[in-house]
Design a protein around this motif. Sequence first.
Motif, mmCIF file in Angstrom:
data_model
loop_
_atom_site.group_PDB
_atom_site.id
_atom_site.type_symbol
_atom_site.label_atom_id
_atom_site.label_comp_id
_atom_site.label_asym_id
_atom_site.label_seq_id
_atom_site.Cartn_x
_atom_site.Cartn_y
_atom_site.Cartn_z
ATOM 1 N N ASP A 169 0.835 -1.200 0.000
ATOM 2 C CA ASP A 169 0.000 0.000 0.000
ATOM 3 C C ASP A 169 0.874 1.255 0.000
ATOM 4 O OD1 ASP A 169 -2.312 -1.499 0.027
ATOM 5 O OD2 ASP A 169 -2.458 -1.498 2.215
ATOM 6 N N THR A 170 1.727 1.346 1.019
ATOM 7 C CA THR A 170 2.581 2.531 1.177
ATOM 8 C C THR A 170 3.999 2.104 1.538
ATOM 9 O OG1 THR A 170 0.708 3.844 1.960
ATOM 10 C CG2 THR A 170 2.903 4.701 2.403
ATOM 11 N N LEU A 171 4.949 2.673 0.824
ATOM 12 C CA LEU A 171 6.364 2.443 1.089
ATOM 13 C C LEU A 171 7.034 3.799 1.285
ATOM 14 C CD1 LEU A 171 8.978 0.776 1.191
ATOM 15 C CD2 LEU A 171 9.045 0.890 -1.317
ATOM 16 N N LYS A 172 7.622 4.012 2.472
ATOM 17 C CA LYS A 172 8.328 5.250 2.761
ATOM 18 C C LYS A 172 9.805 4.940 2.996
ATOM 19 C CE LYS A 172 4.350 7.619 4.819
ATOM 20 N NZ LYS A 172 3.825 8.326 6.022
ATOM 21 N N VAL A 173 10.672 5.631 2.248
ATOM 22 C CA VAL A 173 12.107 5.358 2.318
ATOM 23 C C VAL A 173 12.872 6.664 2.467
ATOM 24 C CG1 VAL A 173 14.100 4.357 1.161
ATOM 25 C CG2 VAL A 173 11.842 3.309 0.870
ATOM 26 N N ALA A 174 13.804 6.700 3.406
ATOM 27 C CA ALA A 174 14.748 7.802 3.552
ATOM 28 C C ALA A 174 16.147 7.196 3.628
ATOM 29 C CB ALA A 174 14.448 8.617 4.806
ATOM 30 N N GLY A 198 1.406 0.918 -4.157
ATOM 31 C CA GLY A 198 0.363 1.918 -4.303
ATOM 32 C C GLY A 198 0.921 3.324 -4.249
ATOM 33 N N TYR A 199 1.776 3.572 -3.262
ATOM 34 C CA TYR A 199 2.393 4.894 -3.113
ATOM 35 C C TYR A 199 3.802 4.733 -2.557
ATOM 36 C CZ TYR A 199 3.399 9.586 -1.338
ATOM 37 O OH TYR A 199 3.992 10.788 -1.087
ATOM 38 N N VAL A 200 4.759 5.400 -3.198
ATOM 39 C CA VAL A 200 6.155 5.374 -2.759
ATOM 40 C C VAL A 200 6.607 6.795 -2.459
ATOM 41 C CG1 VAL A 200 8.536 4.825 -3.364
ATOM 42 C CG2 VAL A 200 6.681 3.311 -4.112
ATOM 43 N N SER A 201 7.108 6.999 -1.246
ATOM 44 C CA SER A 201 7.716 8.272 -0.867
ATOM 45 C C SER A 201 9.183 8.008 -0.562
ATOM 46 C CB SER A 201 7.014 8.856 0.370
ATOM 47 O OG SER A 201 7.700 10.000 0.835
ATOM 48 N N ALA A 202 10.076 8.642 -1.324
ATOM 49 C CA ALA A 202 11.504 8.371 -1.157
ATOM 50 C C ALA A 202 12.297 9.667 -1.131
ATOM 51 C CB ALA A 202 12.007 7.471 -2.283
ATOM 52 N N THR A 203 13.163 9.797 -0.124
ATOM 53 C CA THR A 203 14.096 10.918 -0.013
ATOM 54 C C THR A 203 15.500 10.344 0.055
ATOM 55 O OG1 THR A 203 12.488 12.290 1.165
ATOM 56 C CG2 THR A 203 14.801 12.923 1.332
ATOM 57 N N LEU A 204 16.300 10.615 -0.972
ATOM 58 C CA LEU A 204 17.636 10.050 -1.069
ATOM 59 C C LEU A 204 18.686 11.159 -1.086
ATOM 60 C CD1 LEU A 204 15.809 7.680 -2.020
ATOM 61 C CD2 LEU A 204 17.650 7.005 -3.551
ATOM 62 N N ASN A 205 19.672 11.044 -0.201
ATOM 63 C CA ASN A 205 20.764 11.994 -0.129
ATOM 64 C C ASN A 205 22.106 11.281 -0.269
ATOM 65 O OD1 ASN A 205 19.282 14.512 0.480
ATOM 66 N ND2 ASN A 205 18.726 13.441 2.371
ATOM 67 N N GLY A 215 9.065 -3.788 -9.342
ATOM 68 C CA GLY A 215 7.640 -3.530 -9.162
ATOM 69 C C GLY A 215 7.155 -2.292 -9.888
ATOM 70 N N PHE A 216 5.837 -2.111 -9.869
ATOM 71 C CA PHE A 216 5.183 -0.959 -10.482
ATOM 72 C C PHE A 216 4.755 -0.001 -9.392
ATOM 73 C CE2 PHE A 216 0.797 0.617 -11.723
ATOM 74 C CZ PHE A 216 1.283 1.763 -12.344
ATOM 75 N N ALA A 217 5.297 1.231 -9.432
ATOM 76 C CA ALA A 217 4.910 2.267 -8.480
ATOM 77 C C ALA A 217 3.798 3.099 -9.089
ATOM 78 C CB ALA A 217 6.115 3.135 -8.151
ATOM 79 N N GLU A 218 2.585 2.944 -8.551
ATOM 80 C CA GLU A 218 1.426 3.631 -9.101
ATOM 81 C C GLU A 218 1.526 5.148 -8.904
ATOM 82 O OE1 GLU A 218 -3.414 3.401 -8.478
ATOM 83 O OE2 GLU A 218 -2.146 1.681 -7.972
ATOM 84 N N LYS A 219 1.909 5.551 -7.685
ATOM 85 C CA LYS A 219 2.144 6.958 -7.382
ATOM 86 C C LYS A 219 3.453 7.064 -6.617
ATOM 87 C CE LYS A 219 -2.770 8.206 -7.042
ATOM 88 N NZ LYS A 219 -3.824 8.770 -6.151
ATOM 89 N N ALA A 220 4.212 8.143 -6.881
ATOM 90 C CA ALA A 220 5.511 8.277 -6.228
ATOM 91 C C ALA A 220 5.854 9.737 -5.989
ATOM 92 C CB ALA A 220 6.600 7.615 -7.052
ATOM 93 N N SER A 221 6.461 9.985 -4.837
ATOM 94 C CA SER A 221 7.018 11.291 -4.507
ATOM 95 C C SER A 221 8.505 11.072 -4.258
ATOM 96 C CB SER A 221 6.336 11.866 -3.266
ATOM 97 O OG SER A 221 6.958 13.069 -2.862
ATOM 98 N N LEU A 222 9.335 11.519 -5.202
ATOM 99 C CA LEU A 222 10.763 11.233 -5.159
ATOM 100 C C LEU A 222 11.562 12.513 -4.985
ATOM 101 C CD1 LEU A 222 10.952 8.666 -8.127
ATOM 102 C CD2 LEU A 222 10.558 8.193 -5.695
ATOM 103 N N ASN A 223 12.373 12.548 -3.950
ATOM 104 C CA ASN A 223 13.279 13.669 -3.693
ATOM 105 C C ASN A 223 14.693 13.093 -3.717
ATOM 106 O OD1 ASN A 223 14.582 15.973 -2.932
ATOM 107 N ND2 ASN A 223 13.614 16.136 -0.906
ATOM 108 N N ILE A 224 15.377 13.257 -4.852
ATOM 109 C CA ILE A 224 16.616 12.523 -5.097
ATOM 110 C C ILE A 224 17.778 13.495 -5.296
ATOM 111 C CG2 ILE A 224 17.722 10.740 -6.480
ATOM 112 C CD1 ILE A 224 14.898 10.036 -7.515
ATOM 113 N N ALA A 225 18.857 13.322 -4.537
ATOM 114 C CA ALA A 225 20.052 14.140 -4.693
ATOM 115 C C ALA A 225 20.745 13.805 -6.013
ATOM 116 C CB ALA A 225 21.003 13.903 -3.522
ATOM 117 N N ASP A 226 21.575 14.710 -6.498
ATOM 118 C CA ASP A 226 22.263 14.514 -7.775
ATOM 119 C C ASP A 226 23.158 13.275 -7.771
ATOM 120 O OD1 ASP A 226 21.057 16.785 -8.710
ATOM 121 O OD2 ASP A 226 22.784 18.097 -8.370
ATOM 122 N N SER A 227 23.667 12.911 -6.610
ATOM 123 C CA SER A 227 24.576 11.765 -6.513
ATOM 124 C C SER A 227 23.865 10.468 -6.156
ATOM 125 C CB SER A 227 25.667 12.045 -5.474
ATOM 126 O OG SER A 227 25.090 12.425 -4.237
#
Length: 242
Positions: A169-174, A198-205, A215-227
Motif C-alpha cells: 500500500d505505502t512504502l516510505k524510504v529515507a 500503491g504509493y512510494v515516498s523516497a528521499t535520497l541523499n 515492481g510498479f509504483a502507481e504513485k511516487a514522490s521522489l526527492n533525489i540528490a544529484d549523486s
Amino acid sequence: MKTKISTVILTALFAIMLLGVVVSDLAFKNVYDKVDKSDLYWNYNKVLEQPFKHLKLDGGNITQIVFEQNKSASVRVLNYWDAYKKDVTFKAYVKNDTLHLTFPNKYKNQGEKNWMQNRVLVRLFAPQLLSIEANNTNFELQKLRQANISVNVKGKSRLEVESYNNSFDTLKVAQADSSQVLFEMAPELKGSKNMHFGYVSATLNDYTILDIGHGFAEKASLNIADSSAVILSGKSLRAMHQ
C-alpha cells in the motif's frame, strides 16, 4: 620393568581419552535431545523475548542480520558465536514498542571477519515490523507479508526486502551516506515476481541507491540528490510521465 610401566601409562591415557569422548558425546546428546526439532532455528539462543513493532539498528555491516515475521517476538544469536557475551557494546532491549539493537562492528583478525561475513549471527522475529531505522548495517527482511513499511537507512548499509506479499500500500524510504535498499519478491516463490506499490515516498541523499525496479509504483514522490539513484521499472516511468 620400564616397558611394562610405559605400557600401563599409555593404556591408562588411552582409556582416559576414550572416556572423555564418550562423556562428551553423552553431554552433546543430552543437549540435542532437549532441543525443539520443530523450531527451524533451534541453533540460535534467545537473548530477548519482548514484543516490538519498530526497530532501531546500529551496526552489523560486517555480518548478516535477518528479520522474519513470526507470531512470537524474539532476538536470537547464533549459539556458537560467543563474542557477544564478552562485548558490552552488544545490546538488545525494547523501549516503547521499539527494539534497540547495537551490534559492534569489531573482529580480532581477517579470519574472524571472513567467518562473520558468511554467517547470519542475529535473527529477529516479530508479528510485524512497521518501521526500520538502521545505521552501518547489513540487514535482510525475509518472507515479509505486510503491506506497509517505513525505512530510514544511513551509513555504510545494505537493506534487502524479500517479500511474500506482491502488493504494498505505502512504502516510505529515507536514505543517506552510502546506503543501498532493494525490494523484491522472495526468490523461492513460484509464479510472477512483479510487485505493486500503491504509493512510494523516497528521499535520497548523498551516494545512495533505491531499487524498486521489480515492481510498479502507481504513485511516487521522489526527492533525489544529484549523486543518488532510483531504479524504476519501465511501467513506473511511463505512469509518472502521463
